[in-house]
Design a protein around this motif. Structure first.
Motif, PDB file in Angstrom:
ATOM      1  N   THR A  49      -8.061  -2.332   3.978  1.00  0.00           N
ATOM      2  CA  THR A  49      -8.350  -3.241   2.873  1.00  0.00           C
ATOM      3  C   THR A  49      -9.840  -3.550   2.864  1.00  0.00           C
ATOM      4  N   VAL A  99      -5.344  -2.405   8.185  1.00  0.00           N
ATOM      5  CA  VAL A  99      -4.251  -3.365   8.061  1.00  0.00           C
ATOM      6  C   VAL A  99      -3.328  -3.218   9.265  1.00  0.00           C
ATOM      7  N   THR A 146      -1.410  -6.581   3.032  1.00  0.00           N
ATOM      8  CA  THR A 146      -2.823  -6.262   2.809  1.00  0.00           C
ATOM      9  C   THR A 146      -3.660  -7.515   2.563  1.00  0.00           C
ATOM     10  N   THR A 194      -7.355   2.503   0.860  1.00  0.00           N
ATOM     11  CA  THR A 194      -7.689   1.082   0.923  1.00  0.00           C
ATOM     12  C   THR A 194      -7.182   0.334  -0.298  1.00  0.00           C
TER      13      THR A 194
END
Length: 218
Positions: free
Chosen positions: A12, A47, A53, A91
């Motif tokens: 993320t 993550v 997330t 991501t």
């Protein structure tokens, strides 16, 4: 079962935006990957197995900022197979908005606010992430009250107009802007005024409710 190394890992990244000194800025840190030595990057990371997330995004930001309970929303999933030279990393990006008067709440030594308009080439695909965040912000400013997330608790109507103009990259007619804002009943007068000005002290306003909602602004 196929080798697990053939599967992607989840990360993320967060585009944290603020307007400080009349300039739209994004929070950046120094890239830690050897593939991007000397480059800047958005705050981000992998993550955890038991994390959502958004939880991971907030955890990562707590290493950079003293406060993280600002408006944020999921932005987009960036999944180009070649976006990370070290492997297959997908991501989920987020956008966070921080009031300008709280922009100094950064604790990571290599973190800094950089003007969006003059960004250098960033690590990974983070220039694209910032561009998507910009478009999302500009779009939502026209049909929601999301501007509250960029404003201090109290502000003048001129300050509010300047925030819109900075983020939307346009000039608004002052009389029409004030008329529209007042007609929407988004902000209310306080009993406070801006002191120390050579002109008549300007009245300070505040949002009736600092909560996301749709409005017919533009």
């Amino acid at each position: 079962m196929k080798d697990s190394k053939t599967f992607a890992v989840l990360a993320t990244d967060v585009a944290v935006l603020t307007i400080d000194g009349g300039v739209l800025k994004v929070l950046l840190t120094e890239a830690r990957s050897k593939n991007f030595t000397g480059m800047l990057t958005l705050p981000g990371g992998l993550v955890g197995h038991k994390e959502r997330t958004q939880e991971a995004a907030i955890r990562i930001l707590k290493e950079t900022m003293t406060k993280t309970d600002y408006y944020n929303e999921q932005l987009y999933t960036f999944d180009d197979p070649g976006r990370d030279p070290e492997g297959r990393v997908v991501t989920v990006a987020y956008m966070m908005l921080v009031p300008g008067d709280e922009a100094k709440r950064i604790i990571r030594k290599d973190a800094s606010w950089q003007a969006v308009k003059t960004l250098p080439k960033l690590a990974y695909d983070h220039n694209e992430v910032v561009n998507v965040a910009m478009k999302r912000l500009m779009g939502k400013l026209t049909y929601t009250n999301i501007v509250y997330a960029l404003m201090p608790l109290e502000f003048t109507l001129s300050d509010l107009q300047k925030t819109y103009e900075t983020a939307l990259e346009l000039t608004l007619d002052k009389r029409n802007f004030i008329k529209k804002i007042k007609s929407l009943n988004l902000v209310h007068k306080t009993t406070h005024k801006v002191e120390g000005s050579a002109h008549r002290p300007a009245t300070l306003y505040k949002f009736g409710e600092r909560k996301y909602t749709r409005v017919d602004l533009f």
